[in-house]
Write a protein that holds these residues in place. Structure first.
Motif, PDB file in Angstrom:
ATOM      1  N   ARG A  17       0.821  -1.213   0.000  1.00 17.17           N
ATOM      2  CA  ARG A  17       0.000   0.000   0.000  1.00 17.17           C
ATOM      3  C   ARG A  17       0.855   1.263   0.000  1.00 17.17           C
ATOM      4  NH1 ARG A  17      -5.412  -1.240   3.504  1.00 17.17           N
ATOM      5  NH2 ARG A  17      -5.997  -3.022   2.254  1.00 17.17           N
ATOM      6  N   ILE A  18       1.920   1.233   0.782  1.00 14.33           N
ATOM      7  CA  ILE A  18       2.795   2.413   0.816  1.00 14.33           C
ATOM      8  C   ILE A  18       3.440   2.600  -0.560  1.00 14.33           C
ATOM      9  CG2 ILE A  18       4.969   3.270   1.795  1.00 14.33           C
ATOM     10  CD1 ILE A  18       4.001   1.947   4.487  1.00 14.33           C
TER      11      ILE A  18
ATOM     12  N   GLU B  54       1.295   4.217  -3.184  1.00 13.36           N
ATOM     13  CA  GLU B  54       1.235   5.684  -3.112  1.00 13.36           C
ATOM     14  C   GLU B  54       2.450   6.328  -3.759  1.00 13.36           C
ATOM     15  OE1 GLU B  54       0.599   6.872   0.931  1.00 13.36           O
ATOM     16  OE2 GLU B  54      -1.406   6.009   0.943  1.00 13.36           O
TER      17      GLU B  54
ATOM     18  N   SER C  50     -12.782   1.284   2.545  1.00 11.11           N
ATOM     19  CA  SER C  50     -12.781   2.445   1.640  1.00 11.11           C
ATOM     20  C   SER C  50     -12.757   1.979   0.194  1.00 11.11           C
ATOM     21  CB  SER C  50     -11.551   3.327   1.883  1.00 11.11           C
ATOM     22  OG  SER C  50     -11.426   3.624   3.235  1.00 11.11           O
TER      23      SER C  50
ATOM     24  N   LEU D 219     -18.403  11.300  -1.924  1.00 13.46           N
ATOM     25  CA  LEU D 219     -18.390  12.114  -0.703  1.00 13.46           C
ATOM     26  C   LEU D 219     -18.648  11.298   0.556  1.00 13.46           C
ATOM     27  CD1 LEU D 219     -20.204  15.408  -1.770  1.00 13.46           C
ATOM     28  CD2 LEU D 219     -17.762  14.848  -1.798  1.00 13.46           C
ATOM     29  N   ASN D 220     -19.279  10.149   0.409  1.00 10.00           N
ATOM     30  CA  ASN D 220     -19.566   9.393   1.640  1.00 10.00           C
ATOM     31  C   ASN D 220     -19.068   7.949   1.533  1.00 10.00           C
ATOM     32  OD1 ASN D 220     -21.582   8.871  -0.216  1.00 10.00           O
ATOM     33  ND2 ASN D 220     -23.254   8.923   1.257  1.00 10.00           N
TER      34      ASN D 220
ATOM     35  N   TYR E 277     -18.214   4.620   6.755  1.00  7.53           N
ATOM     36  CA  TYR E 277     -19.370   4.534   7.653  1.00  7.53           C
ATOM     37  C   TYR E 277     -19.541   5.786   8.503  1.00  7.53           C
ATOM     38  CZ  TYR E 277     -19.771  -0.335   6.320  1.00  7.53           C
ATOM     39  OH  TYR E 277     -19.942  -1.481   5.605  1.00  7.53           O
ATOM     40  N   MET E 278     -18.601   6.721   8.432  1.00  5.02           N
ATOM     41  CA  MET E 278     -18.809   7.987   9.125  1.00  5.02           C
ATOM     42  C   MET E 278     -19.837   8.836   8.377  1.00  5.02           C
ATOM     43  SD  MET E 278     -17.174   7.581  11.765  1.00  5.02           S
ATOM     44  CE  MET E 278     -16.462   8.833  12.823  1.00  5.02           C
ATOM     45  N   ASP E 279     -19.999   8.553   7.088  1.00  3.92           N
ATOM     46  CA  ASP E 279     -20.934   9.366   6.302  1.00  3.92           C
ATOM     47  C   ASP E 279     -22.004   8.563   5.581  1.00  3.92           C
ATOM     48  OD1 ASP E 279     -20.075  12.125   6.665  1.00  3.92           O
ATOM     49  OD2 ASP E 279     -18.194  11.455   5.763  1.00  3.92           O
ATOM     50  N   TYR E 280     -21.757   7.268   5.341  1.00  3.62           N
ATOM     51  CA  TYR E 280     -22.753   6.433   4.679  1.00  3.62           C
ATOM     52  C   TYR E 280     -23.475   5.663   5.774  1.00  3.62           C
ATOM     53  CZ  TYR E 280     -24.914   3.302   1.305  1.00  3.62           C
ATOM     54  OH  TYR E 280     -25.828   2.605   0.542  1.00  3.62           O
ATOM     55  N   ALA E 281     -24.763   5.923   5.922  1.00  2.00           N
ATOM     56  CA  ALA E 281     -25.502   5.352   7.058  1.00  2.00           C
ATOM     57  C   ALA E 281     -26.122   4.021   6.684  1.00  2.00           C
ATOM     58  CB  ALA E 281     -26.583   6.319   7.510  1.00  2.00           C
TER      59      ALA E 281
ATOM     60  N   ARG F  27     -28.892   0.216  11.705  1.00  2.00           N
ATOM     61  CA  ARG F  27     -28.441  -0.487  12.904  1.00  2.00           C
ATOM     62  C   ARG F  27     -29.673  -1.096  13.576  1.00  2.00           C
ATOM     63  NH1 ARG F  27     -25.245   4.314  12.616  1.00  2.00           N
ATOM     64  NH2 ARG F  27     -23.077   4.039  13.232  1.00  2.00           N
TER      65      ARG F  27
END
Ligand SMILES: Cc1cc2nc3c(=O)[nH]c(=O)nc-3n(C[C@H](O)[C@H](O)[C@H](O)COP(=O)(O)OP(=O)(O)OC[C@H]3O[C@@H](n4cnc5c(N)ncnc54)[C@H](O)[C@@H]3O)c2cc1C
Lengths: 781, 264
Positions: free
Chosen positions: A125-126, A129, A286, A701-702, A705-709, A712
């Motif tokens: 992965r590094i 980049e 991601s 943009l989402n 899981y911080m933005d795509y709900a 639960r």
């Protein structure tokens, strides 16, 4: 039979899943293993002008950096879409080239341009980049409207105006006439929101090349390993089928996203040959958001006409569907043959016309996702019915009743022939269970607490059991959609079922064993299921479209018919009786009305020792069958959702959700309930929480899981579920219809119909987030 | 994650020495923010200096009706602490509503306020309660501490050691969750105490947590939910994103302030 059809047998596979003993692709460790990390485009649309790998190659532990020129140079073929759709003017669809590693152009954020192979995953992965790609940015069309606009950026040269096809089904003139003669026409503009599938296990692949045998082995997260092998071999030229073994071990959820053969698996196979290492790649979350095929993403305008009695006179649909940057495996069929044929719903509609135009956009490909086309159709039909009832001042249940199909078989004007069902009965079951008559009192009580209470229906039908191969072929499918099974009775009498269906959460190891236990009157423990390995299982088309019951199990039944016939022959020969008098019961094979019998395992042994078989009989006791369905199966259901909305914040609580389903024969009610729970929960997710958002530059943009709900446990109520089993499917031997997707198909309109009932405006789009509901309330003021 | 070197500090002096030695050293507490950004390759500190084992960094003590909360006290420990529940139930319930159990058992009050996420809960709580942030070098009033998005008054290498909160007469925190992250889409803390009547808002301001003068004026001397009715909450300066427009956030500020006063 204790563990037979209809018994709530506990899932045999859960011991390993709940104790951490499941074996998923990422759990596999090979000798000589190295790791792949993909270099992905940060731009939605750009020319690739150069790739500088020197910094990455200089890192200690980096084995190689490979690119698309090398891949195509080695003869690896482009990724294909397997269903050819013809436009209404007779022209073929415009399929653009999709290389596993982009060569000249990238077309969405996340499109892979190169792959780094390194000794560890972190290092790969590094190093990825450190690969420098020289991009020349191009204008972007991230949404359908932008892709259709005059002067829109051209995404694939062979798709002018980015259109892939302009397709229709049904009789337009008759439908226009039906609408012209209507006493009332309801019109809706409806968006079906774009979703990310989010199986719990992200995609993963581990590919190994054996240079001595010139043979490849691929472990991968697939819903259909044989289909993967077929396309990897026939289209991507990785290796001929006999030199390629594909194994889908335990797979943690698919929902459609694991049907397709993605760039990463192809690249890992090719890289394993290039580097002579076993190559592993596992997506992180991601990457899953960026690269797993998304679902839905339609924009539709529809008109439905009614006569003075509320009978539907015509239904006209105009849909725009976003296919994303490339055509994924089944992408073309989802907004066409999996969509338009469902437009008749549970209703007797004589005139239907559906026009669908699909477009490329600079987003990740869109393909089948739990329900695939049927949720989009159902959302449209059921929002129409509820809205029309409100506009005409009718009870929405009554409007549905007036239009229900009541006689079977019923030929719709959109290809489908419904074979069995009882729509009034399941609606009544749902209404009784939801206590619809008490709703007015509940609404009044909620009002005292400052809450708006609403109730919404969804009475839906869907089509499972994909599909009669001949019919599918005539509509453009590139494959046949039968299923195969082998039933092996071992010399000790235990039974192995080799099936081409694949379980990735469905519980096949239990339900498939149950139908065998039922048939031969044996304990379910004596039966095991083998699936997911092209070297073990004869062939298979895999699991999607709720086909494992109607098609996969039917193949098992056909093979069991053959086994049973042979068992009876052996027993008749051994016991000196007539075959017609042999019965299989209680672990024994007996001559009816006598005390002559053999133990079940003695028949198995007799078949394999072959000391005393009829003269013309081959030894052994295993049989193979292929089942090609003669029709789809048609599960149907009635859902009723009840909500309370907080008018000050727009926050909505589902206070009651009732489902009455007709899945035909039920093999295991506990597993079926689980499928309904999961499906309805996903449907609630679509209705209230989920939406993939790309900005105009094509940036996701989402993508976390911080933005795509996702829904639960606390977002959903305790469901009340009931089943109607009196209208079994007449077109398969068990009478099963399929239950895997109904919840996700039927739930969204029930939820939105309930919320719009509560807030008194029909103008509400999914997802009905608190903000969206509050906005709708403000706009209606 | 890029390679990094982990050190467990036993004292503030240890921390200072390690900070000086590291090329790009960072303090680590619960890791609930920092580790996630490192995994996404958004941060790549050369050294991580864990402050949690330092004597006195964790746990709650009292000084009369003042709570002294160690910087490395987890959200779960604040929520469950009997003194916090007794002297400032609003703060206990705020801490108990952060994230999910996994976050609450690892994340700390010091890490949260050092990070000063514009949607975090503690900044609103500490600002409304007029708390004092204690560091290895000085004491900073909450009013001066939270400067803007992800920025605070902390100097380079300055270490938060504790937070002091004096029990208010009345206080409550109301949070409206962003559906995906469960952070505050808007959170409002109202408090009436020695520091006067204070209303702090998180999740909404373009510059992070802020005090709402209009609501404070309306509630001063008239601590009643009805007092908020006439206040107009302007959407100027409020965030707009896919989860909520500025107008929607303005509406939530008012609704939550009213409900918080009711609940206090
Ligand atoms: C899924 C999830 C949900 C969450 N939900 C919420 C929520 O609803 N509300 C909310 O408020 N927060 C939420 N958070 C954030 C959470 O509260 C974190 O714990 C907090 O923001 C950081 O605290 P930490 O102890 O984990 O700090 P770390 O991540 O370890 O560090 C954060 C930053 O603070 C610095 N730091 C740490 N300790 C000190 C110190 N003593 N002095 C100076 N600097 C220091 C670090 O160097 C780093 O820059 C959530 C986090 C996650 C992962």
């Amino acid at each position: 039979m204790k563990d037979g059809i209809g018994a709530p047998v506990k899932r045999k596979e859960d011991k390993r899943f709940t104790t951490g003993k499941g074996k998923y692709t990422d759990d596999i460790r090979n000798d000589n293993q190295a790791y792949a990390a993909f270099v992905r485009s940060p731009y939605a649309h750009a020319k690739v002008k150069g790739i500088d790998t020197s910094a990455a190659m200089a890192m200690d532990g980096v084995i190689d950096v490979l690119n698309g020129q090398q891949l195509t140079g080695d003869g690896i073929g482009n990724i294909i879409c397997g269903w050819a759709i013809t436009s209404k003017d007779g022209s073929p669809m415009n399929m653009g080239a999709w290389s596993a590693l982009a060569t000249e152009k990238v077309r969405y954020v996340g499109d892979a341009v190169a792959v780094v192979i390194a000794e560890t995953q972190a290092l790969a992965r590094i190093a990825a980049e450190a690969v420098e790609v020289d991009y020349e940015e191009l204008p972007v069309a991230a949404h359908i409207e932008a892709a259709m606009a005059d002067g829109a950026p051209q995404i694939h040269d062979n798709a002018p105006g980015n259109q892939i096809y302009d397709w229709e089904l049904g009789d337009e003139a008759a439908t226009d006439a039906g609408l012209a003669n209507a006493a009332h026409v309801t019109t809706l503009n409806i968006t079906n929101n774009r979703l990310s599938p989010n199986p719990m296990e992200p995609r993963s692949a581990i590919a190994t090349y054996d240079d001595a045998e010139e043979h490849y082995t691929l472990y991968t997260t697939s819903q259909n390993p044989h289909v993967a092998r077929l396309v990897l071999s026939a289209f991507y030229n990785v290796a001929p089928e006999h030199k390629l073994r594909v194994i889908a071990p335990d797979v943690g959820g698919g929902f459609g996203a694991k049907i397709y053969i993605y760039p990463e698996e192809i690249t890992c196979l090719w890289a394993s040959m290039k580097t002579n290492r076993s190559i592993k790649w596992t997506s992180d979350r991601s990457e899953a958001f960026l690269t797993d095929a998304h679902g839905r993403d339609h924009v539709t305008t529809a008109h439905m006409g009614f006569d003075a009695d509320g009978k539907i006179t015509g239904f006209k649909i105009d849909t725009l569907a976003n296919i994303g940057a490339y055509m994924s495996l089944f992408s073309s069929s989802v907004p066409t043959y999996l969509y338009a044929p469902l437009m008749s719903g549970q209703y007797n509609i004589q005139n239907i016309h559906c026009n669908v135009r699909t477009y490329y956009t600079n987003t990740v490909p869109v393909d089948a996702y739990r329900g695939a086309g049927r949720p989009e159709a159902t959302y449209l039909v059921e929002r129409m019915m509820e809205t029309a009832a409100r506009e005409m001042g009718m009870d929405p249940a009554e409007l549905r009743r007036r239009n229900f199909v009541q006689e079977f078989p019923h030929q719709t004007p959109v290809l489908m022939q419904y074979d069995a069902g009882d729509f009034p009965k399941i609606l009544q079951m749902a209404q009784d269970s939801a206590d619809v008559s008490g709703f007015a009192a509940r609404k009044a009580e909620a009002a005292k607490r400052g809450k708006l209470r609403g109730l919404g229906y969804s009475t839906f039908i869907e089509a499972c059991g994909l599909a009669p191969s001949k019919a599918a072929g005539s509509l453009g499918a590139g494959v046949g959609l039968w299923e195969s099974a082998e039933v092996r009775v071992n010399p000790v009498g235990s039974i192995e079922i080799l099936t081409g269906s694949h379980s990735h959460g469905q519980g096949h190891e239990t339900t498939f064993a149950q139908i065998v236990a039922d048939r031969f009157d044996l304990p379910v423990e004596n039966v095991s299921i083998v699936h997911g390995d092209t070297d073990k299982v004869q062939f298979g088309m895999g699991t999607y479209g709720s086909r494992s019951g109607p098609v996969g199990m039917s193949a098992v039944v056909k093979a069991m018919d053959k086994v049973e016939a042979k068992v009876k022959k052996i027993a008749a020969h051994t016991l000196e009786a007539s075959e017609d008098d042999i019965v299989i019961e209680g672990g024994e094979v007996k001559v009816a009305g006598t005390d002559k019998s053999m133990a079940w395992h003695e028949v198995g042994l007799a078949a394999y020792v072959a000391h005393n078989l009829p003269d013309d009989m081959e030894p052994g006791l295993k049989e193979t069958a292929f089942f090609d369905p003669v029709n789809f199966s048609f599960p149907s259901g009635a859902f009723i959702c009840e909500v309370e909305v907080d008018p000050e914040t727009g926050e909505t609580e589902i206070v009651n959700f009732t489902s009455a389903d007709d899945f035909g024969t039920i093999i295991n009610p506990m597993i079926v309930e689980g499928q309904v729970h999961g499906g309805v929960t996903q449907g609630i997710g679509q209705a209230m929480l989920e939406q993939v958002v790309y900005d105009d530059d094509g940036q996701l943009l989402n993508g976390s899981y911080m933005d795509y709900a996702m829904p639960r446990a606390a977002d959903v109520p305790s469901y009340s579920i009931s089943h109607h089993e009196d209208s079994p499917s007449p077109n398969n031997p068990l009478g099963v219809k399929g239950c895997g997707e109904a919840g996700a198909i039927g739930a969204p309109p029930a939820v939105i119909n309930a919320i719009t009932d509560a807030i008194g405006t029909n103008d509400l789009a999914m997802p009905a987030t608190p903000q969206a509901v509050w906005n709708a309330i403000q706009a209606a003021k | 994650m890029y390679p990094t070197k982990y050190t467990k500090a036993a004292s503030i002096d240890d921390v200072l020495a390690a900070l000086a030695a590291g090329e790009d050293a960072k303090l680590l507490a619960g890791g609930q923010t920092l580790l996630a950004t490192m995994k996404q390759h958004l941060a790549a500190p050369s050294d991580l200096i864990d402050v949690r084992a330092i004597d006195g960094m964790s746990g709650v003590t009292t000084d009369g009706d003042t709570l002294v909360i160690g910087a490395a006290t987890t959200h779960a420990d604040v929520a469950g602490n009997a003194d916090v529940q007794r002297l400032c139930p609003a703060l206990a319930s705020l801490a108990g509503g952060i994230g999910d159990p996994a976050v609450r058992y690892a994340g700390t009050i010091g890490g949260s306020i050092a990070n000063n996420d514009p949607a975090a809960d503690y900044p609103a709580g500490l600002l409304a309660l007029g708390a004092t942030i204690v560091t290895n070098t000085r004491e900073i009033a909450a009013d001066d501490f939270f400067e803007g998005l992800f920025t605070t008054a902390l100097d380079e290498g300055e270490i938060i050691t504790a937070v002091r909160v004096t029990a208010p007469a009345k206080a409550a925190y109301m949070k409206f969750r962003q559906p995906a992250s469960l952070f505050a889409l808007v959170g409002v803390c109202v408090a009436d105490g020695a520091g006067g009547t204070r209303v702090a808002v998180t999740g909404a301001g373009e510059d992070g947590v802020f005090r709402h003068e209009g609501l404070e004026a309306a509630l001063s001397g008239n601590w009643a939910a009805a007092a908020t009715e006439g206040v107009s909450v302007d959407s100027d300066g409020l965030m707009s994103d896919m989860h909520g427009s500025a107008d929607y956030r303005a509406n939530l500020i008012k609704v939550l302030a009213k409900r918080a006063v009711d609940a206090s």
